[in-house]
Design an enzyme around this catalytic site. Structure first.
Site, PDB file in Angstrom:
ATOM      1  N   GLU A 336       0.808  -1.231   0.000  1.00 60.10           N
ATOM      2  CA  GLU A 336       0.000   0.000   0.000  1.00 60.10           C
ATOM      3  C   GLU A 336       0.838   1.277   0.000  1.00 60.10           C
ATOM      4  O   GLU A 336       0.541   2.216   0.736  1.00 60.10           O
ATOM      5  CB  GLU A 336      -0.924   0.015   1.229  1.00 60.10           C
ATOM      6  CG  GLU A 336      -1.905  -1.125   1.214  1.00 60.10           C
ATOM      7  CD  GLU A 336      -2.706  -1.206   2.510  1.00 60.10           C
ATOM      8  OE1 GLU A 336      -3.913  -1.482   2.408  1.00 60.10           O
ATOM      9  OE2 GLU A 336      -2.157  -1.018   3.597  1.00 60.10           O
TER      10      GLU A 336
HETATM   11  C1  NGO Z   1      -4.036  -4.755   4.751  1.00 58.33           C
HETATM   12  C2  NGO Z   1      -3.118  -3.605   5.086  1.00 58.33           C
HETATM   13  C3  NGO Z   1      -2.903  -3.444   6.584  1.00 58.33           C
HETATM   14  C4  NGO Z   1      -4.211  -3.536   7.343  1.00 58.33           C
HETATM   15  C5  NGO Z   1      -4.903  -4.837   6.996  1.00 58.33           C
HETATM   16  C6  NGO Z   1      -6.230  -4.975   7.696  1.00 58.33           C
HETATM   17  C7  NGO Z   1      -1.944  -5.351   4.274  1.00 58.33           C
HETATM   18  C8  NGO Z   1      -0.847  -6.178   3.794  1.00 58.33           C
HETATM   19  N1  NGO Z   1      -1.903  -4.044   4.432  1.00 58.33           N
HETATM   20  O1  NGO Z   1      -3.121  -5.855   4.655  1.00 58.33           O
HETATM   21  O2  NGO Z   1      -2.266  -2.211   6.821  1.00 58.33           O
HETATM   22  O3  NGO Z   1      -3.961  -3.487   8.722  1.00 58.33           O
HETATM   23  O4  NGO Z   1      -5.121  -4.957   5.615  1.00 58.33           O
HETATM   24  O5  NGO Z   1      -6.909  -6.145   7.373  1.00 58.33           O
END
Ligand code: NGO
Length: 524
Positions: A336
């Site tokens: 992200e």
């Molecule tokens: C995503 C995000 C995290 C969140 C999570 C919550 C990933 C790899 N990045 O997973 O920052 O905490 O969802 O489910």
């Protein structure tokens, strides 16, 4: 001697017929087929072993590691049975004995497999390596009546059904995960989770140690990371402060290793870095500290890709973390990074992935790292909900290995259903049958089983505070993921898993583990 044992003794191929039990297990004793995760081969036979006041635990002479496994087994068995269970290197033949022996000399058992044999005189666990003895003792605990898990004395007979088990893992990597950043979980809570996950032959614990809301591991060259980034007011809603000192971390590494669990540390970058930038504004491009964040937004922070300070910081962190991490993996996040341009992301990974190698570790990151050509000797953690991902599939052809954590199957922080009081639902609701109902080896087009190191069950902590919260989300789904990682695909069977889980529930109750009593399971 049964035909099967005779065949084994003569070194002939053994035809295993798990349903051909010649005798029902003694009353209150689980069948050999009740184990979670399901063993590779189970051969029930008549007879049983009675654990009694004279039973001794014999461990491979000359092996401190085997002795340590024996001592752990004794500590697990003493409170409920009240028996002394001495751990010794040689025993008089007349005493009922649980033997933990090395030198199984059976290559298919690998490092973690074991052979367990139960007859009237003895329980014998043989393995190539101590890790296999540990796995075998976890199986043995499940073969004793459930009251074995009582923390206090129980007056009853303690029988183990006769027969044999040959067992070894499908995948080398079976992981659990804790998010220390969103809410700091204490060393005692991490240890409590290690105790529970190791029962299901989970062998890695990934610790998410830094994110926008907090920094949770001491780094000597950048001390404000923890004094500011782990201080009061950090964490989601400002109520999850704290951090691990290096001494805490080393102690956790040791504690986990004694249970054959390897700690995998993660520092997420180039995104998810707001807490670091609050502590050190020079990690932003304009040198201005951002405000601390305690909300659950993602994708807004980025290290400054063009600044040399960034790489000095990253190398210091990787070097210090690698120095206290005996395990092979160092996770650098990479998910992200929406506030980093694609070009900057590639520039960053081209410099940072090799740094992990420089300090002797295998780089591990969320599947976004597959975008970078430098990921070809790294491990990508697949958290995508799609069953196709051309970028990851292409990386796999260049050598990237994969650990499967599809968010809509393996994320333990997803709610079970719309009424679950904790958790998130962005990847959907995940009831036990959904968590169990996929095959890591065939789940994603273009990621063949040969590229897959294993599975991991992330448990993010935006909504979790206590160990009770963690347990409620992890159990009973973690055993589902553990079985996908350990058991041969041929054993995969929902009715069987559901019934074994239903029988297992009372053990959590006895150990005071706060599991979710899923309506999909008939709890005993
Ligand atoms: C995503 C995000 C995290 C969140 C999570 C919550 C990933 C790899 N990045 O997973 O920052 O905490 O969802 O489910």
């Amino acid at each position: 001697m049964s035909r099967m044992f005779l065949a084994a003794a003569l070194g002939l191929p053994v035809v295993v017929a798990p349903t051909a039990a010649s005798a029902a297990p003694p009353s209150g004793s689980p069948a050999l087929t009740s184990v979670i995760p399901a063993p590779a081969e189970v051969s029930p036979a008549s007879g049983s072993f009675r654990l009694g006041p004279l039973t001794v635990i014999r461990t491979q002479s000359g092996s401190a590691a085997a002795k340590a496994v024996g001592e752990q087994l004794a500590r697990a068995l003493r409170p409920s049975t009240g028996y002394p269970l001495p751990v010794v290197a040689i025993t008089p033949r007349v005493l009922p004995t649980i033997s933990l022996l090395l030198g199984a000399n059976e290559s298919r058992l690998g490092d973690e497999g074991y052979r367990l044999q139960v007859d009237a005189r003895a329980v014998t666990i043989r393995a190539n390596k101590p890790a296999g003895l540990f796995a075998g003792t976890q199986t043995l605990l499940q073969l004793l009546p459930k009251e074995i898990d009582s923390p206090t004395f129980v007056r009853r007979s303690w029988n183990v059904a006769g027969g044999s088990i040959v067992d070894f893992p499908r995948f080398a990597y079976r992981g659990a995960f804790m998010d220390e950043a969103r809410h700091f979980h204490t060393p005692a809570e991490i240890k409590a989770y290690i105790d529970e996950i190791s029962r299901f032959k989970i062998n890695h614990l990934h610790l998410h140690l830094a994110d926008d809301q907090g920094w949770r591991i001491q780094i000597d060259s950048w001390p404000k990371l923890t004094t500011v980034g782990g201080g009061p007011g950090t964490g989601v809603d400002g109520v999850g402060p704290g951090f691990l000192t290096k001494a805490d971390y080393r102690d956790l590494v040791r504690y986990a290793a004694a249970r054959y669990v390897t700690i995998v540390p993660e520092i997420d970058m180039p995104g998810h870095v707001n807490a670091a930038q609050v502590a050190y504004p020079e990690l932003t491009c304009d040198g201005v500290a951002p405000p601390p964040r305690t909300d659950t937004e993602v994708g807004y922070s980025s290290l400054c890709i063009s600044s040399e300070t960034t790489y000095r910081f990253v190398e210091d962190v990787i070097r210090e973390l690698a120095a206290i991490t005996p395990g092979p993996y160092l996770h650098i996040g990479g998910d992200e990074a929406h506030a980093t341009t694609d070009a900057d992301y590639l520039t960053f990974q081209q410099r940072v992935l090799p740094l992990v190698t420089k300090y002797g570790k295998t780089a591990y990151g969320w599947n976004e790292i597959a975008k970078s050509p430098a990921s070809s000797n790294a491990v990508a953690q697949y958290w995508d909900t799609a069953t196709t991902n051309p970028t990851v599939a292409a990386a796999v052809t260049r050598g990237t290995k994969v650990i499967m954590s599809p968010a809509n199957k393996a994320y333990l922080d997803m709610k079970y259903d719309r009424n679950t009081p904790l958790g998130l639902s962005w990847a959907g609701y995940i009831e036990v049958q959904t968590a169990y109902g996929w095959d890591p080896g065939t789940h994603v087009t273009g990621i063949p089983e040969s590229a897959i190191l294993g599975v991991e069950a992330p448990l993010w902590s935006e909504t979790l505070r206590s160990i009770d919260d963690i347990e409620f989300m992890a159990f009973p789904r973690l055993p589902a993921i553990a079985e996908l990682g350990w058991s041969p695909a041929t054993t995969h069977d929902w009715p069987s898993f559901a019934s074994r889980l239903g029988a297992y529930g009372p053990r959590w109750t006895l150990r005071d583990v706060n599991f979710y009593p899923s309506p999909q399971i008939t709890w005993q």
